[in-house]
Every structure is written in C-alpha cells, then in structure tokens.
Write an enzyme that holds these catalytic residues in place. Structure first.
Site, short mmCIF file in Angstrom:
data_model
loop_
_atom_site.label_atom_id
_atom_site.label_comp_id
_atom_site.label_asym_id
_atom_site.label_seq_id
_atom_site.Cartn_x
_atom_site.Cartn_y
_atom_site.Cartn_z
N CYS A 36 45.88 39.77 48.44
CA CYS A 36 47.34 40.38 48.82
C CYS A 36 47.20 38.77 50.26
CB CYS A 36 48.22 41.32 49.28
SG CYS A 36 47.84 42.59 48.76
N ARG A 43 47.18 34.92 45.17
CA ARG A 43 46.74 35.76 45.80
C ARG A 43 46.77 37.21 45.06
NH1 ARG A 43 43.04 35.04 50.07
NH2 ARG A 43 42.96 36.15 50.76
N TRP A 89 49.36 42.42 46.25
CA TRP A 89 48.00 43.35 44.67
C TRP A 89 47.66 44.73 44.52
CZ3 TRP A 89 42.89 44.83 43.32
CH2 TRP A 89 43.12 44.62 41.91
N ASN A 135 46.44 42.74 53.93
CA ASN A 135 45.52 42.47 52.50
C ASN A 135 44.77 43.49 53.02
OD1 ASN A 135 44.56 40.96 50.66
ND2 ASN A 135 44.03 39.50 52.64
N GLY A 136 43.87 44.32 52.18
CA GLY A 136 42.68 44.85 52.02
C GLY A 136 42.84 46.85 51.57
N GLU A 190 31.26 31.70 29.53
CA GLU A 190 32.86 31.48 30.23
C GLU A 190 34.04 31.15 29.77
OE1 GLU A 190 34.27 31.31 33.08
OE2 GLU A 190 35.63 29.80 33.37
N LYS A 205 37.77 32.75 29.87
CA LYS A 205 39.38 32.34 30.27
C LYS A 205 40.14 32.43 29.27
CE LYS A 205 38.65 29.82 33.56
NZ LYS A 205 38.13 30.94 33.75
N GLU A 251 41.50 36.08 30.38
CA GLU A 251 41.60 36.71 31.48
C GLU A 251 43.79 35.90 31.60
OE1 GLU A 251 40.26 34.75 34.72
OE2 GLU A 251 39.02 33.63 33.88
N HIS A 255 20.99 40.58 15.92
CA HIS A 255 20.44 41.93 16.52
C HIS A 255 22.43 42.88 16.50
CE1 HIS A 255 17.30 40.38 16.86
NE2 HIS A 255 17.28 39.49 17.34
N LYS A 268 43.34 35.65 43.48
CA LYS A 268 42.72 34.56 42.69
C LYS A 268 41.30 34.84 43.72
CE LYS A 268 41.23 30.36 42.28
NZ LYS A 268 41.21 30.34 41.07
#
Ligand code: AGP
Length: 616
Positions: A2, A27, A74, A98-99, A489, A493, A496, A512, A611
């Site tokens: 947050c 954030r 968040w 935040n947390g 990666e 991308k 997300e 396989h 982020k």
C-alpha cells in the site's frame, strides 16, 4: 503493498497528499482515502477503486489545517471497499497502515470482548482502536504509540494522528519501508521517495522499530528502546521529472523506450572505455578499490541467486552466465522457497539477491536467513537505501531511475547488463576471460543501447498486430539456454498485463508433454537467436509447426530458416549469447503491452498486482 503518506507544512495538505498518493498509486489501487485537519477536527474522505474516485470526492473540499495523512490500498484483509479503505478513524485517532498485522485475530477478540465497535474487516483498523484505548491513559500520542507497538506482530508501516495534538504526527515501521522528508517549512513521511522528492530531496530512511515524532516542522527519532537518536539526512539526486510520463501514454511505454539510456547508465560505472577494461566498481562503497572487491570475491566458492518474479528470471540468466564463464557452481531459487526450505549454505557462499524495489518481503527474509548462516550478500537493486540494499554486503545498482509501471521492464534489462559486468569480473578473477574476449565483450555491451533502439521499432508491428494476437486460446513461450528465462519472462508479461494464459517452457521439454497442447488456436512464441543451441531450438520448432502451432519468432538478423517456420518473425541484431537476452526481451515487452492495450486494460496498474510485494 500500500502507499502511505503524512504531511505537515505550509502548503495545502490536500494537494500534497493527493499528489503523493498519485506517485504511490503503483503500490496498490483498490481504494484510497485522506484525513486532513479542518477546524480542529480530522475530516476523512475515502473512496473505493482508483485514486481518481477519491479526487472526484474531495475536489471542491477546502481544509484549513496544515496536517493530514493519505493512503492508497492493496487489499490484504477485507475486500476493496470504502468501509475497508484507510484512513481508519476511532474517536480522535486516525491512522494509515501498510503491511499485515499477523496477530490481528487475537487483538480483535480482545477488543470485541471489551466492547469495541469495529467497523471494517481490516487488521489496520485495530491499530486505531489500540491507540485510542492507550490515549485514555497516556494523554499523548507518542507514549500511546510506545505502548501499542509491542502488541503488534507482523509487518507494518504506520502514520498516526490524534485530534487532541493537531500539530503532531507519529510514524513507525517494522518491515515495509518508511521515509521521512525534511523540507524548509514542511515535513513528510511516506512509503517511498517518489512521494517526497518533488517537495524536498533531503530524506531520512527509517529502520525497523524506529519511531518518528513530527511536531510542527520539528521532528525527533526514537530507537527501538525509546532513546532519541540522530540519523543522517541523505540528499537524493533524483529529478522529479524522471518519474513523470514525459509525453508517453503510460509509464510502462515510457520505461520500455527508456531502456537504451537506462542500460547505458547501468554499464557506465563498470566499463573503462579508454583502457577497454570491464570491472565491477563501488560494490563495497565508494572508498573501496576494485582490487579489494576482487580479493574478497576471489574467496567465493559457491553462489546462490535468490529473487521473485521478473527478478528471478534475471537470476536464471545470472546462473547460466556465471557458471558458464567462471565454472563456479551457481544455484537459483525463488525467495519464497529459499527462505523456508532450510538450504545448506557451505562456507564461502555468496548469495546474490535481486530486487528492483529492494523491499520484497520474501527476498528480504531470504537475505536475512542467509546472513545468519554466515553467507556474504550481494544485492542488485534499483532503489538505493532500500531495505535489501542497506542490509547487503556488496551493493550493485540497476541505475534504471524510477520504474513506476507495475510490470518491470527497464529494471530487468539493466539487471542483465549488471549481470554481464559481474560475470566478466568473476571470470577475470578466475583467469577465465582472456584479454581479447574482454575487449570483444565490451564492444558488444557498448553496442547494446543502439541495438535496443533498433529493436524498439517493433513497437509499430505490435501496435498493429495486437488485435489479431489476442484471439489465441493460449500462448506457449519457448527457448533454450539463456532464451529459456527470456521465455519465462515473456509469458509473465502477457499474464500480468493482458490476463491471458501464457506459459514459458524450456524448448527441449515440449516433447515431454506440452506439445499435446498445440493446435492452430495456440500461439507459440519462440526465442531463437543464433547461439550454440539454435539448431536444437529450430528442431523443436519444426515439431511444433507439424502440429499446426502458430509461431511468433524472435531471431537474429534475417534468419530465413526461422522466417519460413513463422507466422510472424521479429529480428534482433546478431549478438553475443550474453547480450541476446537484453535485446530479445524488448519485442516481448512490446507484444504484451500492445495486446493488453488493445484489450483496454490498465497496463501501468494491472489488476490484483502491486509494484512492491512487501508482505509474504
Ligand atoms: C514484474 O513484472 C512483476 N511485477 C513482479 O514479478 C516483480 O518482478 C516481483 O514482484 C519482484 O519485485 P522486486 O524486483 O521489486 O523484488
């Protein structure tokens, strides 16, 4: 996860706080709120969803006080809603947090047993209740905070206000970052410097369990034992404009196009052009020589690389590259696994932790565990003086400047540039990089920025092709060697940003099992630059083509073989196996950006993400 901010000063707190929340919105953006002094009372406004909803709510509001706090959320405990939005207010106490408070259940049970009226589903509101109860005895916020702090378990950064002391703000942290901004006639407290740097560049980074008491424009800092301490004021050399969009539609597109300059900045401290020497510089501080760095690194007998998400894929590149160039054993591990699987760290182990934010909880916890076991720590961070940067022994920097887009782009390519420098330095220490090879590598690295400019032209292709690409039922990204982490990666991308199913796979693994997925509705993104596994990748690709897979290929120069196998072919300049990943990432970033944009999605703030993941 947050963003929190507090302000005392001679500017309009509403503008300062809303502007700060805009800088911190990356954030977390499930809800937002402010509490600002007005006629001696703290007036609270909150809104679900993006910050713009809160801005709409308060646009005609005037506040005559000089102090306030703000929050962009968040969600961890409690769904995104106005009721769960911060600031939380109990009697005259207002807080932003935040947390995570891990022992919130037992705290809530006790509060309810004592008749507390709990409005929200959050753990954060409980902090306001505890402070309000403590204030009935202490009659001052500072002492109340000292009484409440020991009751909290978990990770938290908190800013608290109390109407009976309207010029005072108390902030404290244990885990997530908190920075104090010391201006001429103003003081700010915020989750990170992006919310502060346009008001003052003089900052103090708070350590865990420290408490800062702001009283008007004065402040004091207490250590965990309650003793006043004097901490160094650091001057940040960031220009605020760097964090703005500078004409691009989104931060992410700006950051994709900034990569040539950013990679050049990442390389600059470590390459002596005049003498054609590549050497890690400054890793042990500005006053420790390269010889001293090399003497210490020469002791290393085993390397672990630990990170999360995109930074983990950078770590995979480091694993392959360092092992191949130095013959030192290297092991890569997800931080969330490493911290709990009780790894064996032999003597003379070096643990490299990679983190753009420098605050990722799992990575920070892994650092601390490895340090306890006697390993030396090398950090590669983008944010100086972040928790991970501060706690490491060797400090390397991505030098990408502010990366605001939640999906990491320039920080990754800068990390790969730094990994090239580190690998070459270690190889030289081991006597495994001949002088002519060193000069050749420097040439290749120096060409990267210009070559990235060339690859950025694929922006046009993807802006036109995006509509056709989004029709596939799924995406398989495949590669071998250093193209394997690039494939992983690329898939991340697309996941997300476009919320489409995408999977990265080792090209040699297709037969396989995953090859059963292939049909004409499946897109296969293959990364196949000319390197020592190129032919193998081509044969994997032929297996895919034979089953109707639609191929989008990234290859070196004009590769007619790859072109014939592909529906779409995008070239990168012929490169060195060590620099190919930096170039191959650019079209994959552009592809995910444009597919997400064509779906009308918010590429700077994808849903459910943040982020900096400062909780586990
Ligand atoms: C990258 O696009 C993601 N947003 C995410 O995977 C990120 O790389 C990860 O959370 C690690 O963050 P860090 O580099 O700040 O530690």
């Amino acid at each position: 996860m947050c963003g929190i901010i507090g302000y005392f000063g001679d500017k309009d707190p509403k503008n300062v706080i809303l502007d700060g929340l805009k800088k911190l919105e990356y954030r977390g953006y499930d809800s937002a709120g402010v509490c600002i002094l007005d006629d001696g009372k703290f007036s609270r406004f909150r809104a679900e969803g993006k910050l713009s909803n809160l801005e709409e709510k308060v646009k005609d509001k005037q506040f005559n006080g000089h102090i306030g706090i703000g929050h962009t959320r968040w969600a961890t405990h409690g769904v995104p809603s106005e009721r769960n939005a911060h600031p939380h207010k109990v009697s005259g106490v207002s807080i932003v947090h935040n947390g995570i408070i891990e022992n919130y259940q037992s705290i809530k049970k006790e509060l309810l047993a004592n008749g507390a009226k709990i409005e929200s589903e959050t753990d954060s509101e409980l902090i306001a209740h505890l402070l309000s109860i403590a204030l009935e005895d202490t009659k001052d916020l500072e002492t109340a905070v000292e009484q409440v702090l020991p009751k909290l378990k978990g990770a938290f950064s908190i800013v608290a206000l109390w109407e009976e002391e309207p010029n005072k703000m108390v902030a404290f942290k244990d885990g997530p970052p908190l920075v104090l901004g010391v201006g001429e006639k103003e003081i700010l407290v915020a989750s990170d410097i992006t919310a502060i740097v346009s008001h003052t560049k003089d900052v103090v980074f708070l350590e865990d369990k420290e408490v800062v008491i702001v009283n008007g424009t004065d402040y004091k800092i207490l250590d965990p034992r309650g003793n006043e301490i004097h901490k160094k004021i650091e001057h940040i050399d960031w220009n605020p404009e760097a964090a703005e969009k500078q004409g691009y539609d989104t931060y992410m597109l700006k950051e994709i196009f900034e990569q040539p300059r950013a990679v050049a900045q990442a390389l600059e401290p470590h390459i002596d052009i005049e003498n054609q020497v590549i050497q890690l510089q400054g890793a042990l501080g500005p006053d420790v020589s390269a010889e001293e760095i090399n003497k210490r690194l020469a002791q290393v007998e085993r390397i672990f690389v630990v990170a999360c998400g995109t930074s983990y894929y950078a770590g995979m590149v480091a694993e392959y590259m360092i092992e191949k160039m130095t013959r030192l054993p290297v092991e890569i591990e997800f931080a969330s696994e490493f911290r709990y699987r009780e790894p064996v760290l032999p003597p003379k182990s070096l643990v490299i932790v990679i983190s753009q934010s420098g605050e990722t909880a799992d990575t920070l916890a892994s650092l601390r565990m490895a340090k306890e076991q006697g390993a030396e720590i090398m950090s590669i961070c983008n944010v100086r003086s972040s928790s991970i940067d501060r706690e490491a022994d060797y400090h390397l920097y991505m030098r990408a400047e502010a990366e605001i887009g939640v999906a990491s782009t320039k920080a990754l390519t800068c990390t790969l540039a730094v990994i090239n420098v580190l690998s070459a330095t270690l190889a030289k220490i081991k006597g495994r990089l001949a002088r002519d090879e060193e000069v050749a590598l420097i040439q290749k690295l120096q060409q990267i920025p210009a070559e990235m400019e060339k690859v950025l032209v694929h922006d046009k292709f993807f802006s036109e092709a995006a509509n056709s690409l989004k029709r596939y039922k799924g995406f398989l990204y495949i590669g071998r060697g250093l193209s394997f982490p690039v494939a992983l990666e690329g898939a991340l991308k697309l996941k997300e940003l476009a919320y489409l199913h995408a999977e990265g796979y080792a090209a040699g693994e297709m037969k396989h099992g995953p090859i059963a997925l292939i049909d004409q509705d499946m897109a296969i993104v293959v990364i196949a630059p000319k390197d020592d596994v190129y032919e193998k990748t081509i044969s994997n690709l032929e297996e895919v083509r034979a089953r109707g897979g639609q191929v989008i290929a990234i290859g070196s120069g004009e590769d007619e073989v790859l072109k014939d196998l592909s529906l779409h072919y995008l070239s990168i300049p012929e490169g060195d196996w060590r620099t190919n990943p930096i170039l191959a990432l650019v079209p994959l970033q552009l592809m995910s950006y444009h597919v997400a944009s064509s779906l009308g999605l918010d590429v700077d703030q994808p849903r459910n993400l943040a982020k900096s993941v400062t909780v586990e």
